[in-house]
Design an enzyme around this catalytic site. Sequence first.
Site, mmCIF file in Angstrom:
data_model
loop_
_atom_site.group_PDB
_atom_site.id
_atom_site.type_symbol
_atom_site.label_atom_id
_atom_site.label_comp_id
_atom_site.label_asym_id
_atom_site.label_seq_id
_atom_site.Cartn_x
_atom_site.Cartn_y
_atom_site.Cartn_z
ATOM 1 N N ASP A 85 -6.332 5.508 1.214
ATOM 2 C CA ASP A 85 -6.248 4.102 0.867
ATOM 3 C C ASP A 85 -7.631 3.463 0.991
ATOM 4 O OD1 ASP A 85 -5.004 1.709 0.250
ATOM 5 O OD2 ASP A 85 -3.366 2.027 1.668
ATOM 6 N N HIS A 139 0.836 -1.204 0.000
ATOM 7 C CA HIS A 139 0.000 0.000 0.000
ATOM 8 C C HIS A 139 0.874 1.259 0.000
ATOM 9 C CE1 HIS A 139 -3.974 -1.929 0.920
ATOM 10 N NE2 HIS A 139 -3.123 -2.934 1.142
HETATM 11 BR BR1 BUP Z 1 9.421 -8.935 -0.350
HETATM 12 C C1 BUP Z 1 9.979 -7.403 -1.290
HETATM 13 N N1 BUP Z 1 11.737 -6.021 -2.030
HETATM 14 O O1 BUP Z 1 12.230 -7.848 -0.825
HETATM 15 P P1 BUP Z 1 3.081 -6.164 -3.793
HETATM 16 C C2 BUP Z 1 9.078 -6.574 -1.900
HETATM 17 N N2 BUP Z 1 9.522 -5.445 -2.543
HETATM 18 O O2 BUP Z 1 11.302 -4.186 -3.251
HETATM 19 P P2 BUP Z 1 2.633 -7.374 -1.151
HETATM 20 C C3 BUP Z 1 10.863 -5.184 -2.635
HETATM 21 O O3 BUP Z 1 7.435 -4.375 -2.246
HETATM 22 P P3 BUP Z 1 -0.075 -6.478 -1.136
HETATM 23 C C4 BUP Z 1 11.370 -7.125 -1.351
HETATM 24 O O4 BUP Z 1 8.856 -4.473 -5.461
HETATM 25 C C5 BUP Z 1 6.658 -4.201 -4.453
HETATM 26 O O5 BUP Z 1 6.822 -2.878 -4.869
HETATM 27 C C6 BUP Z 1 8.011 -4.907 -4.437
HETATM 28 O O6 BUP Z 1 4.034 -5.082 -3.139
HETATM 29 C C7 BUP Z 1 8.557 -4.496 -3.100
HETATM 30 O O7 BUP Z 1 2.867 -7.297 -2.741
HETATM 31 C C8 BUP Z 1 6.251 -4.196 -2.987
HETATM 32 O O8 BUP Z 1 3.741 -6.798 -4.941
HETATM 33 C C9 BUP Z 1 5.309 -5.339 -2.655
HETATM 34 O O9 BUP Z 1 1.815 -5.481 -4.097
HETATM 35 O O10 BUP Z 1 1.486 -6.420 -0.833
HETATM 36 O O11 BUP Z 1 3.824 -6.935 -0.459
HETATM 37 O O12 BUP Z 1 2.217 -8.765 -0.882
HETATM 38 O O13 BUP Z 1 -0.503 -7.906 -1.083
HETATM 39 O O14 BUP Z 1 -0.680 -5.650 -0.071
HETATM 40 O O15 BUP Z 1 -0.249 -5.901 -2.506
#
Ligand code: BUP
Length: 458
Positions: free
Chosen positions: A115, A18
Amino acid sequence: MQSDQPHVALLPSAGMGHLTPFLRLATLLVRQHCRVTLVTTHPTVSLSESRLVSQFLSAFPQVTQLPFHLLPLDRSTANSTDPFYLQFETIRRSAHLLSPLLATLSPPLHALISDVSLISSVIPVTETLHLPYYLLFTSSARMFAFFSFFPTFASKAGDDPATFGDVKIPGCTPITRSSFPPSLLIPDNLFGKIFKDDGREVNKLNGFLVNTFEGLEAETLEALNGGKVLKGLPSVFPVGPFPPFEFERGDCGDQLKWLDDQPAGSVVYVSFGSRTAMSRDQIREVGDGLITSGCRFLWVVKDKKVDKEEEEGLDEVVGLELMERMKAKGLVVKKWVDQPQILGHSSVGGFVSHCGWNSVIEAAWHGVPILAWPQIGDQKINAELVKASGLGMWVTSWGWAEEVVVKGDEIGERIREMMGSELLRGQAARIREEARKAFGDGGSVGITFKQLIEEWKA
Ligand code: BUP
């Protein structure tokens, strides 16, 4: 700063999935010369969140930070054990404290963007302050269609999860019950309650920003803005793709150095996002699968939902023997990596992903094919889209994280299939072009922001 530019406050909720898009949105607004106030909730759930907020504020001293100290939550009154959902509820129950904070901002605000999990608690605030209220929806437009249609669907089914069937949202490809976020199927669950309470209020907002673009979600955007999904639904603005920015850069020198030594397109990157606590059994099958695949790999291991609780090292979590066997072909890490940089590296040719929406957009941005393996929440709905758009493949029989342990042989076989697919590579490259066109000069991102800014100034 131009004096006629609008002043916008951003209120993210909890979790990196988020916070990241909120900070990317803030960056884009600053670039459009908007005055931006970032509401920062205290305390945060994870260390990664506080770290990223600090990096952002150091990079953008012109952004005003508005600290928002949350009231303690009586957990016995919130039906969930998920630390992120509990944080949503904590923010909701503290939301009334925002009115005086926002009222003191100078110059006065033109809009608040919050959000999704906060809608029904923020509406009284924006009504009191006569403030236009927008939402940044941090998942896909497809998930947004599901969210806005869900209260109508649920009330027809008598609000009883046991009777929920597949959902046919007008103008959209149907969503099967098996793809619903599992929490929606648990009676009286906190997430389900918030989801419905907020979904009922969507027509009271001024508009919705979604980190998506026509090249990925044309059909759903058409259904949403054509009044098919919900009559009277305010405009949905496809403001994506949000690219990753400089302020997010983390220390990933070791991984980039390792990637530099691998042939182009040969590495599969494996990550299940910031909130997946994978079981030990499944972690070991993933390790076996990576070896079986015969591919080179970079794997980010996580076995706790919240980073503060990650105490054990790789040898304990993955096992010494497996770690030894993996050394020949792979790099395994158990820490925060700079995912956007990894996905942008020329040696990465595929992504085994949980399909958190930011990960999907980052893969699209870099044209990296996905092998979808949804774990929780909205991820199956996003995975359906990954498959339908051609960005990736999805083995639907793998199910949710807690349902089944997928065996290494099968994981290996599917990874080989994805890494060997010319078709997927071509399709992902085409989506990358669409993404770059949307973000580039004269593209939809610039046009949409212009439209929003005119609306805020009016
Ligand atoms: Br783990 C990880 N490095 O090691 P998502 C994640 N990320 O940069 P999530 C890193 O966190 P929800 C790491 O690039 C993305 O921008 C990744 O968001 C970054 O999944 C973010 O992909 C993760 O939307 O959250 O974390 O499961 O389910 O709430 O969308």
